[in-house]
Design an enzyme around this catalytic site. Structure first.
Site, PDB file in Angstrom:
ATOM      1  N   ASP A 168      59.575 113.613 -31.137  1.00 11.21           N
ATOM      2  CA  ASP A 168      58.936 113.744 -29.719  1.00 11.21           C
ATOM      3  C   ASP A 168      60.444 113.524 -28.740  1.00 11.21           C
ATOM      4  O   ASP A 168      61.144 112.510 -29.015  1.00 11.21           O
ATOM      5  CB  ASP A 168      58.030 112.542 -29.650  1.00 11.21           C
ATOM      6  CG  ASP A 168      57.474 112.759 -28.285  1.00 11.21           C
ATOM      7  OD1 ASP A 168      57.529 113.957 -27.775  1.00 11.21           O
ATOM      8  OD2 ASP A 168      56.723 111.992 -27.627  1.00 11.21           O
ATOM      9  N   HIS A 169      60.378 114.472 -27.976  1.00 10.95           N
ATOM     10  CA  HIS A 169      61.471 114.344 -26.857  1.00 10.95           C
ATOM     11  C   HIS A 169      62.938 113.964 -27.623  1.00 10.95           C
ATOM     12  O   HIS A 169      63.838 113.439 -27.105  1.00 10.95           O
ATOM     13  CB  HIS A 169      61.299 113.418 -26.067  1.00 10.95           C
ATOM     14  CG  HIS A 169      60.185 113.788 -24.973  1.00 10.95           C
ATOM     15  ND1 HIS A 169      60.469 114.827 -23.980  1.00 10.95           N
ATOM     16  CD2 HIS A 169      58.919 113.370 -24.888  1.00 10.95           C
ATOM     17  CE1 HIS A 169      59.322 115.092 -23.263  1.00 10.95           C
ATOM     18  NE2 HIS A 169      58.381 114.270 -23.730  1.00 10.95           N
ATOM     19  N   ASP A 202      64.052 118.899 -25.985  1.00  8.43           N
ATOM     20  CA  ASP A 202      64.057 118.850 -24.801  1.00  8.43           C
ATOM     21  C   ASP A 202      65.218 118.926 -23.811  1.00  8.43           C
ATOM     22  O   ASP A 202      65.944 117.903 -23.559  1.00  8.43           O
ATOM     23  CB  ASP A 202      63.173 117.520 -24.326  1.00  8.43           C
ATOM     24  CG  ASP A 202      62.942 117.416 -22.907  1.00  8.43           C
ATOM     25  OD1 ASP A 202      62.909 118.250 -22.205  1.00  8.43           O
ATOM     26  OD2 ASP A 202      62.281 116.291 -22.492  1.00  8.43           O
ATOM     27  N   GLU A 254      60.796 122.926 -24.333  1.00 10.89           N
ATOM     28  CA  GLU A 254      60.258 122.624 -22.991  1.00 10.89           C
ATOM     29  C   GLU A 254      60.655 123.287 -21.971  1.00 10.89           C
ATOM     30  O   GLU A 254      61.826 123.440 -21.668  1.00 10.89           O
ATOM     31  CB  GLU A 254      60.287 120.841 -22.778  1.00 10.89           C
ATOM     32  CG  GLU A 254      59.634 120.458 -21.495  1.00 10.89           C
ATOM     33  CD  GLU A 254      59.427 119.052 -21.594  1.00 10.89           C
ATOM     34  OE1 GLU A 254      58.821 118.675 -20.387  1.00 10.89           O
ATOM     35  OE2 GLU A 254      59.347 118.268 -22.489  1.00 10.89           O
ATOM     36  N   GLY A 283      52.177 113.887 -22.005  1.00 15.11           N
ATOM     37  CA  GLY A 283      51.598 113.030 -20.959  1.00 15.11           C
ATOM     38  C   GLY A 283      50.127 113.277 -21.045  1.00 15.11           C
ATOM     39  O   GLY A 283      49.701 113.129 -19.651  1.00 15.11           O
ATOM     40  N   SER A 290      47.598 111.291 -22.063  1.00 17.51           N
ATOM     41  CA  SER A 290      46.495 109.958 -22.171  1.00 17.51           C
ATOM     42  C   SER A 290      45.508 109.982 -21.002  1.00 17.51           C
ATOM     43  O   SER A 290      45.782 110.435 -19.934  1.00 17.51           O
ATOM     44  CB  SER A 290      47.357 108.847 -22.220  1.00 17.51           C
ATOM     45  OG  SER A 290      48.016 108.743 -23.707  1.00 17.51           O
TER      46      SER A 290
END
Length: 331
Positions: A94-95, A116, A146, A234, A236
């Site tokens: 992730d990222h 990213d 991204e 993002g 949640s």
């Protein structure tokens, strides 16, 4: 030493995303960095017969150790067999923000990586993403790129404000880089405090409602790259019951607000086939731990507070799979 994800029993995201786009659901991408999180994710996804993406951030690798995380993912494949239903498991970075980090993850058994480059210029983003794609595809690994920037803070990812994805750039970016999926910015945000109260409105119950997601941007992107896998970061929802428990038992979460679940369900019915959820899990575990610590101040056995935290996280993720993402029954 290079380790292939295939030797660990993992899969990449290519076929999973194609099925999700065609089926109108999104695959859960849950972050983990410890045993209890991993157990909860796998139990929830086996119970709901959902495919899953196990996400590891750069910060998680530093915290938990890259070798341990890789072997935890290998153990996850064996664990779901013990649970009685084999689900497809992706191990995803992730990222990732550098070629070197992505390469190291690919060489250490990851089946999917995100590069990213959104903090670079468009041209630099294209060049960096293409470089990662070329290395990853040579190893059968899928790549997420991204376009656009999400505001908020989560692990090593920090941005003060969002920059919406420009639909007119997506065709060129996908064609030049060869990415397998694309993370976009349409108003979601990292962390538990995604928006200021001034950005929100209040419903009749006094609950803060964030600004509407830019579904118009999503629709325009779908028109330009039809059927191409789209990712939401993002995402949640910041359950207010968990926030209330945290604050009831000594926490200080002020104005924590997330993305309404009905908006995410709408997105999951489109080309959005991967939805990232991390903060909700942190909230659920923290709420359960705080409750045990407050009600049983003499407790010092980690199993007695991490166990309830794991159970709470499992129930949250079962709900997400069944009622938000639509991934239940798709494994």
């Amino acid at each position: 030493m290079t380790v292939s994800y295939k030797d660990l029993g993992l899969v990449n995201s290519k076929d999973l995303f194609a099925k999700a786009v065609a089926g109108g659901y999104a695959i859960p991408a849950y972050n983990f960095n410890n045993l209890e999180q991993l157990q909860a994710i796998l139990q929830a996804c086996v119970d709901t017969k959902s495919p899953v993406i196990l996400q590891v951030s750069s910060g998680a690798r530093k915290y938990a150790n890259a070798t341990l995380l890789r072997n935890m993912a290998k153990g996850a494949v064996e664990y779901v067999k013990e649970l009685g239903y084999e689900i497809p498991i992706v191990l995803h970075l992730d990222h990732g923000d550098t070629f070197e980090l992505c390469k190291d993850c690919i060489d250490n058994g990851f089946s999917s990586v995100m590069i990213d480059g959104s903090h670079h210029s468009y041209e630099e983003n294209v060049a960096l993403t293409k470089k990662v794609v070329e290395y990853a595809h040579a190893h059968g690994v899928t790549v997420e790129g991204e376009l656009g920037v999400l505001a908020g803070v989560e692990d090593d990812v920090v941005a003060e404000k969002s920059t919406y994805t420009r639909p007119e750039e997506v065709e060129d970016f996908v064609a030049k880089t060869g990415v397998d999926s694309l993370a976009i910015s349409i108003g979601t945000s990292h962390g538990a405090n995604k928006f200021t109260p001034e950005q929100c409105t209040k419903n009749e119950d006094g609950v803060l409602i964030p600004p509407m997601l830019r579904f118009d941007i999503l629709e325009e992107i779908e028109k330009r790259i039809p059927g191409f896998p789209i990712v939401l970061h993002g995402s949640s929802s910041v359950p207010q019951d968990q926030v209330a428990i945290i604050n009831q038992f000594g926490g200080a979460l002020k104005d924590a607000v997330g993305i309404p679940e009905e908006w995410l369900r709408k997105a999951a019915k489109s080309a959005v086939c991967k939805i990232n959820i991390d903060s909700d899990g942190r909230l659920a575990m923290t709420a359960a731990i705080r409750k045990v610590m407050a009600e049983k101040p003499g407790e010092f056995d980690p199993r007695k507070y991490l166990g309830p935290a794991r159970d709470s996280l499992k129930e949250l993720y079962k709900h997400k799979n069944e009622n938000v993402l639509g991934s239940a029954g798709q494994a």
